[in-house]
Design a protein around this motif. Structure first.
Motif, PDB file in Angstrom:
ATOM      1  N   PHE A  67      45.050  38.784  31.585  1.00 29.65           N
ATOM      2  CA  PHE A  67      45.562  39.752  29.995  1.00 29.65           C
ATOM      3  C   PHE A  67      46.457  40.080  30.398  1.00 29.65           C
ATOM      4  CE2 PHE A  67      45.537  40.891  35.503  1.00 29.65           C
ATOM      5  CZ  PHE A  67      46.473  41.974  35.446  1.00 29.65           C
ATOM      6  N   LYS A  68      46.801  41.174  29.585  1.00 30.74           N
ATOM      7  CA  LYS A  68      48.284  40.640  28.652  1.00 30.74           C
ATOM      8  C   LYS A  68      48.352  42.268  28.650  1.00 30.74           C
ATOM      9  CE  LYS A  68      51.604  38.926  25.676  1.00 30.74           C
ATOM     10  NZ  LYS A  68      51.606  37.916  24.539  1.00 30.74           N
ATOM     11  N   LEU A  69      49.655  42.868  29.455  1.00 31.84           N
ATOM     12  CA  LEU A  69      49.999  44.463  28.848  1.00 31.84           C
ATOM     13  C   LEU A  69      51.550  44.455  28.530  1.00 31.84           C
ATOM     14  CD1 LEU A  69      48.117  45.230  32.629  1.00 31.84           C
ATOM     15  CD2 LEU A  69      47.902  45.584  29.668  1.00 31.84           C
ATOM     16  N   THR A  70      51.990  45.059  27.707  1.00 33.26           N
ATOM     17  CA  THR A  70      53.198  45.301  27.145  1.00 33.26           C
ATOM     18  C   THR A  70      53.173  46.944  27.120  1.00 33.26           C
ATOM     19  OG1 THR A  70      52.919  42.921  25.479  1.00 33.26           O
ATOM     20  CG2 THR A  70      54.680  44.953  25.265  1.00 33.26           C
ATOM     21  N   PHE A  71      54.619  47.043  27.268  1.00 32.73           N
ATOM     22  CA  PHE A  71      55.011  47.935  27.226  1.00 32.73           C
ATOM     23  C   PHE A  71      56.732  48.242  26.589  1.00 32.73           C
ATOM     24  CE2 PHE A  71      58.742  51.008  29.443  1.00 32.73           C
ATOM     25  CZ  PHE A  71      57.934  51.888  28.859  1.00 32.73           C
ATOM     26  N   LYS A 149      35.329  35.356  58.029  1.00 32.62           N
ATOM     27  CA  LYS A 149      34.100  35.418  57.415  1.00 32.62           C
ATOM     28  C   LYS A 149      34.865  35.412  55.888  1.00 32.62           C
ATOM     29  CE  LYS A 149      31.064  37.611  60.022  1.00 32.62           C
ATOM     30  NZ  LYS A 149      29.689  39.233  60.066  1.00 32.62           N
ATOM     31  N   GLN A 150      34.370  34.421  54.806  1.00 35.58           N
ATOM     32  CA  GLN A 150      34.686  34.546  53.358  1.00 35.58           C
ATOM     33  C   GLN A 150      33.843  35.937  52.873  1.00 35.58           C
ATOM     34  OE1 GLN A 150      32.973  31.373  51.825  1.00 35.58           O
ATOM     35  NE2 GLN A 150      34.271  30.480  52.427  1.00 35.58           N
ATOM     36  N   VAL A 151      35.057  36.394  51.996  1.00 38.68           N
ATOM     37  CA  VAL A 151      34.718  37.645  51.313  1.00 38.68           C
ATOM     38  C   VAL A 151      35.200  36.663  49.978  1.00 38.68           C
ATOM     39  CG1 VAL A 151      35.935  38.978  52.899  1.00 38.68           C
ATOM     40  CG2 VAL A 151      37.480  38.161  50.751  1.00 38.68           C
ATOM     41  N   ASP A 152      34.019  37.956  48.935  1.00 38.94           N
ATOM     42  CA  ASP A 152      33.917  37.559  47.447  1.00 38.94           C
ATOM     43  C   ASP A 152      35.300  38.478  46.873  1.00 38.94           C
ATOM     44  OD1 ASP A 152      31.972  35.801  47.379  1.00 38.94           O
ATOM     45  OD2 ASP A 152      30.974  37.169  47.158  1.00 38.94           O
ATOM     46  N   PHE A 153      36.245  38.659  45.966  1.00 41.72           N
ATOM     47  CA  PHE A 153      36.549  39.154  45.076  1.00 41.72           C
ATOM     48  C   PHE A 153      36.610  38.987  43.474  1.00 41.72           C
ATOM     49  CE2 PHE A 153      40.726  40.706  42.768  1.00 41.72           C
ATOM     50  CZ  PHE A 153      40.933  41.870  43.327  1.00 41.72           C
ATOM     51  N   VAL A 154      35.681  40.111  43.020  1.00 40.32           N
ATOM     52  CA  VAL A 154      35.494  39.907  41.377  1.00 40.32           C
ATOM     53  C   VAL A 154      35.271  41.973  40.871  1.00 40.32           C
ATOM     54  CG1 VAL A 154      34.140  39.928  40.042  1.00 40.32           C
ATOM     55  CG2 VAL A 154      32.973  38.757  42.682  1.00 40.32           C
ATOM     56  N   ALA A 155      37.203  41.177  40.506  1.00 36.96           N
ATOM     57  CA  ALA A 155      37.546  42.334  39.877  1.00 36.96           C
ATOM     58  C   ALA A 155      36.765  42.941  38.395  1.00 36.96           C
ATOM     59  CB  ALA A 155      38.983  42.165  39.491  1.00 36.96           C
ATOM     60  N   ASP A 156      35.901  43.661  38.307  1.00 35.94           N
ATOM     61  CA  ASP A 156      34.233  43.835  37.143  1.00 35.94           C
ATOM     62  C   ASP A 156      35.018  44.497  37.467  1.00 35.94           C
ATOM     63  OD1 ASP A 156      33.439  44.358  38.946  1.00 35.94           O
ATOM     64  OD2 ASP A 156      31.134  43.559  38.772  1.00 35.94           O
ATOM     65  N   VAL A 177      44.585  47.729  35.057  1.00 42.81           N
ATOM     66  CA  VAL A 177      44.120  47.173  33.786  1.00 42.81           C
ATOM     67  C   VAL A 177      42.683  48.394  33.989  1.00 42.81           C
ATOM     68  CG1 VAL A 177      42.104  45.546  33.015  1.00 42.81           C
ATOM     69  CG2 VAL A 177      44.586  45.138  34.231  1.00 42.81           C
ATOM     70  N   LEU A 178      42.064  48.992  32.590  1.00 45.20           N
ATOM     71  CA  LEU A 178      41.036  49.816  33.488  1.00 45.20           C
ATOM     72  C   LEU A 178      39.789  49.371  32.548  1.00 45.20           C
ATOM     73  CD1 LEU A 178      42.737  53.024  30.955  1.00 45.20           C
ATOM     74  CD2 LEU A 178      42.468  52.687  33.531  1.00 45.20           C
ATOM     75  N   ASP A 179      39.761  48.405  31.299  1.00 45.33           N
ATOM     76  CA  ASP A 179      38.852  47.901  31.013  1.00 45.33           C
ATOM     77  C   ASP A 179      38.959  45.875  31.181  1.00 45.33           C
ATOM     78  OD1 ASP A 179      35.861  46.587  30.130  1.00 45.33           O
ATOM     79  OD2 ASP A 179      36.728  47.327  28.095  1.00 45.33           O
ATOM     80  N   PRO A 180      38.169  45.467  32.564  1.00 43.91           N
ATOM     81  CA  PRO A 180      38.961  43.704  32.403  1.00 43.91           C
ATOM     82  C   PRO A 180      37.787  42.890  31.381  1.00 43.91           C
ATOM     83  CG  PRO A 180      37.914  45.464  34.669  1.00 43.91           C
ATOM     84  CD  PRO A 180      37.930  46.453  33.695  1.00 43.91           C
ATOM     85  N   SER A 181      36.746  43.627  30.992  1.00 40.00           N
ATOM     86  CA  SER A 181      36.085  42.812  29.939  1.00 40.00           C
ATOM     87  C   SER A 181      36.386  43.160  28.578  1.00 40.00           C
ATOM     88  CB  SER A 181      34.725  43.633  29.763  1.00 40.00           C
ATOM     89  OG  SER A 181      34.853  44.397  29.161  1.00 40.00           O
ATOM     90  N   ARG A 182      37.185  43.864  28.638  1.00 39.31           N
ATOM     91  CA  ARG A 182      38.414  43.666  27.347  1.00 39.31           C
ATOM     92  C   ARG A 182      39.923  42.876  27.248  1.00 39.31           C
ATOM     93  NH1 ARG A 182      40.632  48.788  24.881  1.00 39.31           N
ATOM     94  NH2 ARG A 182      41.631  47.129  23.600  1.00 39.31           N
ATOM     95  N   GLU A 183      40.014  40.987  26.415  1.00 44.30           N
ATOM     96  CA  GLU A 183      41.482  40.905  26.610  1.00 44.30           C
ATOM     97  C   GLU A 183      42.375  41.666  25.619  1.00 44.30           C
ATOM     98  OE1 GLU A 183      41.722  36.617  25.897  1.00 44.30           O
ATOM     99  OE2 GLU A 183      39.367  35.874  26.681  1.00 44.30           O
TER     100      GLU A 183
END
Length: 183
Positions: A67-71, A149-156, A177-183
């Motif tokens: 992701f790329k965010l600009t302010f 224990k191993q953990v999963d981290f999936v920012a979906d 990030v509101l919509d991780p599916s968008r670039e």
């Protein structure tokens, strides 16, 4: 830039003085939990520092979207609200000492605008990831050792992030990030 650390000219103290930064990502348990998480963060000034990693936990699957965010925008009113007033008023500003321009004909020099721009660009280049967990127990003791224990981290789903300067603990960037599916 590669540094030859074996060189007699290499200054280890200078290396220690270089700020180190970490990105902390807060992923709510539920897909619609970002608003509630942000409310918890803003209602407790120490929330972020109370929830920073305390120990290493091995991560199995790690997925973070690019992701790329600009302010950008004017921040004069923000600076005024923090108490910085003098440079923005034509009658109280005293900026003539920082310029060679003769101000006798044009009036006093003052700051009319301050523009701030921030960009954060997260991609797969040079990224390392680790996660940590924290126990709510005040004290614990066990003679049996179990590896973490191993953990999963999936920012979906929506998440908040912070970039923190590690020495001071100062937050240098914050966002979400509101919509991780968008670039």
């Amino acid at each position: 830039m590669d540094v030859d650390r074996s060189s007699p000219d290499f200054d280890w103290m200078q290396l220690k003085s270089i700020p180190k930064f970490s990105m902390c990502i807060f992923l709510p348990d539920t897909r619609d939990g970002l608003q509630s998480l942000i409310e918890k963060m803003t209602s407790s000034p120490k929330f972020l520092h109370n929830h920073l990693p305390l120990m290493f936990v091995p991560v199995n699957e790690f997925r973070l979207p690019r992701f790329k965010l600009t302010f950008g925008g004017g921040i004069v009113e923000d600076l005024k609200s923090l108490g910085l007033i003098l440079p923005f008023h034509p009658l109280t500003a005293s900026m003539s000492e920082i310029t060679e321009v003769d101000t006798t004909d044009d009036g006093p020099i003052y700051v009319s605008e301050v523009i701030h721009k921030a960009v954060i660009d997260v991609n797969e280049e040079g990224c390392e990831a680790a996660a940590a967990t924290e126990s709510d127990d005040d004290m614990g003791f066990s003679l049996d050792y179990e590896p973490p224990k191993q953990v999963d981290f999936v920012a979906d789903h929506p998440f908040a992030f912070f970039i923190i300067e590690e020495t001071s603990g100062s937050v240098v960037f914050a966002g979400h990030v509101l919509d991780p599916s968008r670039e």
